[in-house]
Write an enzyme that holds these catalytic residues in place. Structure first.
Site, PDB file in Angstrom:
ATOM      1  N   ASP A 113      11.639  51.590 -40.083  1.00 23.41           N
ATOM      2  CA  ASP A 113      11.755  50.342 -40.832  1.00 23.41           C
ATOM      3  C   ASP A 113      10.407  50.035 -41.487  1.00 23.41           C
ATOM      4  O   ASP A 113       9.421  49.775 -40.798  1.00 23.41           O
ATOM      5  CB  ASP A 113      12.152  49.210 -39.889  1.00 23.41           C
ATOM      6  CG  ASP A 113      12.491  47.925 -40.615  1.00 23.41           C
ATOM      7  OD1 ASP A 113      12.203  47.815 -41.829  1.00 23.41           O
ATOM      8  OD2 ASP A 113      13.045  47.015 -39.973  1.00 23.41           O
TER       9      ASP A 113
ATOM     10  N   CYS B  20      15.946  46.710 -47.059  1.00 29.75           N
ATOM     11  CA  CYS B  20      14.962  47.803 -47.165  1.00 29.75           C
ATOM     12  C   CYS B  20      15.628  49.171 -47.067  1.00 29.75           C
ATOM     13  O   CYS B  20      15.874  49.822 -48.076  1.00 29.75           O
ATOM     14  CB  CYS B  20      13.894  47.700 -46.079  1.00 29.75           C
ATOM     15  SG  CYS B  20      12.830  46.261 -46.199  1.00 29.75           S
ATOM     16  N   ARG B  21      15.911  49.599 -45.850  1.00 30.07           N
ATOM     17  CA  ARG B  21      16.386  50.961 -45.624  1.00 30.07           C
ATOM     18  C   ARG B  21      17.765  51.229 -46.203  1.00 30.07           C
ATOM     19  O   ARG B  21      17.973  52.221 -46.913  1.00 30.07           O
ATOM     20  CB  ARG B  21      16.390  51.279 -44.121  1.00 30.07           C
ATOM     21  CG  ARG B  21      15.003  51.293 -43.525  1.00 30.07           C
ATOM     22  CD  ARG B  21      15.033  51.435 -42.029  1.00 30.07           C
ATOM     23  NE  ARG B  21      15.531  50.198 -41.420  1.00 30.07           N
ATOM     24  CZ  ARG B  21      15.763  50.052 -40.126  1.00 30.07           C
ATOM     25  NH1 ARG B  21      15.564  51.068 -39.303  1.00 30.07           N
ATOM     26  NH2 ARG B  21      16.184  48.900 -39.646  1.00 30.07           N
ATOM     27  N   SER B  22      18.730  50.358 -45.889  1.00 31.10           N
ATOM     28  CA  SER B  22      20.090  50.649 -46.360  1.00 31.10           C
ATOM     29  C   SER B  22      20.236  50.551 -47.874  1.00 31.10           C
ATOM     30  O   SER B  22      20.930  51.387 -48.465  1.00 31.10           O
ATOM     31  CB  SER B  22      21.134  49.815 -45.612  1.00 31.10           C
ATOM     32  OG  SER B  22      20.893  48.440 -45.703  1.00 31.10           O
TER      33      SER B  22
ATOM     34  N   CYS C  11      21.540  48.856 -42.039  1.00 29.92           N
ATOM     35  CA  CYS C  11      20.290  48.581 -41.335  1.00 29.92           C
ATOM     36  C   CYS C  11      20.360  47.145 -40.827  1.00 29.92           C
ATOM     37  O   CYS C  11      21.439  46.567 -40.770  1.00 29.92           O
ATOM     38  CB  CYS C  11      19.070  48.843 -42.217  1.00 29.92           C
ATOM     39  SG  CYS C  11      18.825  47.736 -43.603  1.00 29.92           S
TER      40      CYS C  11
ATOM     41  N   ASN D  61      19.625  44.601 -44.464  1.00 33.38           N
ATOM     42  CA  ASN D  61      20.165  45.120 -45.721  1.00 33.38           C
ATOM     43  C   ASN D  61      19.273  44.785 -46.914  1.00 33.38           C
ATOM     44  O   ASN D  61      19.749  44.489 -48.005  1.00 33.38           O
ATOM     45  CB  ASN D  61      21.599  44.623 -45.935  1.00 33.38           C
ATOM     46  CG  ASN D  61      22.346  45.307 -47.072  1.00 33.38           C
ATOM     47  OD1 ASN D  61      23.181  44.700 -47.711  1.00 33.38           O
ATOM     48  ND2 ASN D  61      22.068  46.560 -47.334  1.00 33.38           N
TER      49      ASN D  61
END
Length: 158
Positions: free
Chosen positions: A127, A17-19, A12, A15
């Protein structure tokens, strides 16, 4: 000669939140099945390098029995394109960023993470950074769907 175990990295922007949520969801499933795969996450940007995931990401993962507090952000490196079999971008901008730095000849399959989830081809993982905790719940749901899709992709679902 032993067959190489799959290596997957989620990408993401920062690095945090999402990933790391996708990383944690897949690591959890890989460990539960005793698969020994390599799972990692990275960001196309490096401004959070060395930071722990966002506290809201840590909290949502913990509510589902997954500890991501020990993960640390890092920036994508060119050698990731040879170290990993599958590089999964969380959105179109990060996918474009990956293609921009990818070496001409690389072994990795680079695609959107949700492309592996039936009915979600071409979609981005939203996000949650600028929103509230509900956004992190939605991202966790996507992370779990992606984890199960990765297992199916490599024939390890079940």
């Amino acid at each position: 000669m032993a067959e190489r175990l799959p290596a997957i990295v989620f990408v993401c922007l920062g690095n945090i939140c999402r990933s790391p949520l996708a990383d944690g969801a897949l690591r959890h499933e890989v460990a539960r099945r005793g698969l020994g795969w390599t799972v990692d996450s990275a960001g196309t940007g490096g401004w959070h390098a060395g930071d722990a995931p966002d506290k809201r990401a840590i909290a949502v993962a913990a509510r589902h029995g997954v500890d991501i507090a020990g993960l640390r952000a890092r920036q994508v490196r060119v050698d990731d394109f040879t170290r990993f079999d599958l590089i999964l971008a969380m959105d179109h901008d990060n996918l474009a960023g990956l293609h921009a730095i990818a070496p001409r000849a690389h072994r990795a399959d680079v695609r959107l993470a949700l492309d592996l989830v039936e009915g979600r081809t071409g979609q981005a993982v939203a996000d949650p950074y600028y929103g509230d905790a509900r956004g992190f719940d939605a991202t966790w749901a996507d992370a779990q769907a992606i984890a199960h899709a990765v297992l199916r992709h490599f024939g390890a679902a079940g």
